[in-house]
Design an enzyme around this catalytic site. Structure first.
Site, short mmCIF file in Angstrom:
data_model
loop_
_atom_site.label_atom_id
_atom_site.label_comp_id
_atom_site.label_asym_id
_atom_site.label_seq_id
_atom_site.Cartn_x
_atom_site.Cartn_y
_atom_site.Cartn_z
N TYR A 27 3.88 5.21 11.58
CA TYR A 27 4.15 3.79 11.89
C TYR A 27 4.98 3.05 10.86
O TYR A 27 5.19 1.86 10.99
CB TYR A 27 2.84 3.04 12.13
CG TYR A 27 1.84 3.12 10.98
CD1 TYR A 27 1.93 2.25 9.89
CD2 TYR A 27 0.80 4.05 11.00
CE1 TYR A 27 1.03 2.32 8.85
CE2 TYR A 27 -0.12 4.12 9.96
CZ TYR A 27 0.00 3.26 8.89
OH TYR A 27 -0.88 3.33 7.86
N HIS A 76 -3.65 4.37 4.63
CA HIS A 76 -4.75 3.40 4.67
C HIS A 76 -6.01 4.02 4.05
O HIS A 76 -6.64 3.45 3.18
CB HIS A 76 -5.01 2.97 6.10
CG HIS A 76 -6.27 2.20 6.27
ND1 HIS A 76 -6.44 0.93 5.78
CD2 HIS A 76 -7.45 2.54 6.85
CE1 HIS A 76 -7.67 0.52 6.05
NE2 HIS A 76 -8.30 1.47 6.69
N ARG A 127 0.87 -1.18 0.00
CA ARG A 127 0.00 0.00 0.00
C ARG A 127 0.90 1.23 0.00
O ARG A 127 1.50 1.56 1.03
CB ARG A 127 -0.87 -0.05 1.27
CG ARG A 127 -2.10 0.83 1.25
CD ARG A 127 -2.62 1.02 2.67
NE ARG A 127 -1.73 1.89 3.41
CZ ARG A 127 -1.51 1.83 4.72
NH1 ARG A 127 -2.13 0.95 5.47
NH2 ARG A 127 -0.67 2.66 5.30
C1 LIG Z 1 -15.10 -5.96 11.53
C2 LIG Z 1 -14.28 -4.72 11.44
N1 LIG Z 1 -13.33 -4.47 12.35
C3 LIG Z 1 -12.57 -3.36 12.27
C4 LIG Z 1 -12.76 -2.46 11.25
C5 LIG Z 1 -11.90 -1.21 11.15
N2 LIG Z 1 -10.97 -1.37 10.01
C6 LIG Z 1 -11.19 -0.75 8.83
S1 LIG Z 1 -10.01 -1.12 7.69
C7 LIG Z 1 -9.17 -2.10 8.78
C8 LIG Z 1 -7.91 -2.79 8.37
C9 LIG Z 1 -8.06 -3.76 7.24
O1 LIG Z 1 -6.80 -4.21 6.79
P1 LIG Z 1 -6.66 -5.20 5.60
O2 LIG Z 1 -7.61 -6.32 5.73
O3 LIG Z 1 -5.22 -5.55 5.48
O4 LIG Z 1 -7.14 -4.35 4.32
P2 LIG Z 1 -6.49 -3.03 3.68
O5 LIG Z 1 -7.22 -1.86 4.25
O6 LIG Z 1 -5.04 -3.03 4.01
O7 LIG Z 1 -6.74 -3.13 2.20
C10 LIG Z 1 -9.82 -2.13 10.01
C11 LIG Z 1 -9.33 -2.87 11.18
C12 LIG Z 1 -13.78 -2.73 10.31
N3 LIG Z 1 -14.04 -1.91 9.29
N4 LIG Z 1 -14.51 -3.86 10.42
#
Ligand SMILES: Cc1ncc(C[n+]2csc(CCOP(=O)(O)OP(=O)(O)O)c2C)c(N)n1
Ligand SMILES: [Mg+2]
Length: 377
Positions: A286, A277, A273
């Protein structure tokens, strides 16, 4: 690294991956994985150029969206920067009858589905609830609840099998997108179990972009993610997620296996990425700049351009692609800015198909409150 599997900034991660186009733009004819499967692509010159056009266009649209957010025109934006190859390769590998289940970052897949890129902007601008008819577009609604769509996709995949729509070369298949962080969710693990046991026609496409917001990969797993598949009873393949050809070849093969009744595959697209985020995040808190710099050398677009130039593609083509992408971005901007603000009461309309007494009471209270303002709203 703690588990020895991740080499940030190195060439390939420990354990290797399927790569058909190197960061230097060299074509690798084919790659045979440990299970004996050989992956390759056989594109015409025009097809290589079309992939390049897709990559440049989705990056340009993404940059426009980031700018719109910074200018206060979007509430939030989840950028795909760095993940273009994973998305364009897998998106172009889908056949028209296949169904995709995205997260909130799959703008490149959406584009490759032939969908107007404006479609998710109502959600990001906050003027609608991000709904569309998944069946019309063969593209489910964006899902913010991490991992939830993998269960929806699994149920859908089991359903099309029951409907007799799989089991031959023209059958349907399903692809579910999710991130490295999502692999820690119960939903994703349940989706793996059900898909494995029911031999569902599904491809699990994990974009391992190394972070779940600020949490690095080593907080999610002690082994490479693709190897988790073995425990659920289906194959796992890791690809260079910055290589559009590997993404295409492996996704196409996995979807064809699924549609033919040979069950699920987990694809781990090893990528990065490059941006935050979302626009609400500050990654400098971080991760270190040298890590980002090391990944810049593996840019998914530059390597395709290097390859095309070596094949004799002239400068006019690249100028034409840039002009095309710029036109798309201007059109997107104009249409985002002209999206009408919704009537605030509309938010009550789509909660239940038939409404409910409690909701009706809330609507009335809110309408009465709004009427205390000049002009009624
Ligand atoms: C069930 C749930 N827990 C927490 C969140 C908050 N949250 C939003 S994005 C994220 C991280 C996701 O990371 P990843 O699966 O690696 O996807 P990326 O954003 O890196 O594409 C979190 C914890 C959420 N949206 N849904
Ligand atoms: Mg991630």
């Amino acid at each position: 690294m703690a588990n020895g599997e991740r080499e940030v900034g190195g060439d390939a991660p420990a354990g290797g991956f399927v790569q058909l186009l190197t960061p230097d733009g060299e074509r690798v004819d084919s790659v045979t994985t440990a299970d004996g499967t050989t992956y390759t692509v056989d594109f015409t010159d025009d097809e290589y150029r079309e992939l390049y056009r897709d990559l440049v266009t989705v990056r340009r649209l993404d940059a426009e969206a980031t700018a719109l957010q910074r200018q206060g025109e979007l509430g939030i934006w989840a950028s795909l920067l760095g993940q273009e190859a994973a998305q364009v390769g897998s998106g172009r590998a889908l056949r028209p009858q296949d169904m995709a289940f995205p997260t909130y970052r799959e703008h490149g897949v959406l584009y490759c589905r032939g969908i107007d890129p404006i479609m998710p902007f109502g959600l990001f601008r906050g003027v609608d609830q991000g709904g569309w008819d998944p069946n019309e577009f063969k593209f489910n609604t964006y899902t913010i609840v991490i991992g939830a769509q993998t269960l929806h996709a699994t149920g859908y995949a089991m359903g099309i099998t029951m409907d007799g729509k799989t089991g031959n070369a023209d059958g349907e298949a399903v692809i579910a997108y999710f991130g490295d962080g999502a692999t820690s969710q119960g939903d994703v693990n349940e989706a793996f179990v059900w898909s494995g046991v029911f031999n569902a026609p599904i491809v699990f496409f994990c974009q391992n972009n190394q972070y779940a917001i600020s949490e690095p990969l080593e907080r999610q797993t002690r082994i490479p993610l693709y190897r988790r598949a073995l425990g659920y009873g289906f194959p796992g393949v890791r690809i260079d997620g910055n290589d559009v050809l590997a993404s295409y070849a492996v996704t196409r093969a996995a979807l064809d296996q699924a549609r033919n009744g040979q069950g699920p595959t987990l694809i781990e697209a090893y990528t990065y990425r490059m941006g935050a985020h979302t626009s609400s995040d500050d990654p400098t808190r971080y991760r270190i700049a040298s890590e980002v710099e090391a990944w810049k050398a593996k840019d998914p677009i530059i390597r395709v351009r290097t390859y095309l130039e070596a094949q004799g593609t002239d400068a006019d083509f690249f100028a034409d692609v840039d002009a095309h992408a710029a036109r798309e971005a201007v059109s997107l901007r104009e249409r985002v800015l002209s999206m009408p603000d919704p009537d605030p009461l509309v938010m009550f309309d789509h909660v239940y198909p038939e409404g409910s007494p409690e909701l009706d009471a809330q609507r009335e209270t809110f309408a009465a409150y709004m009427s205390t303002f000049e002009g009624g709203h």
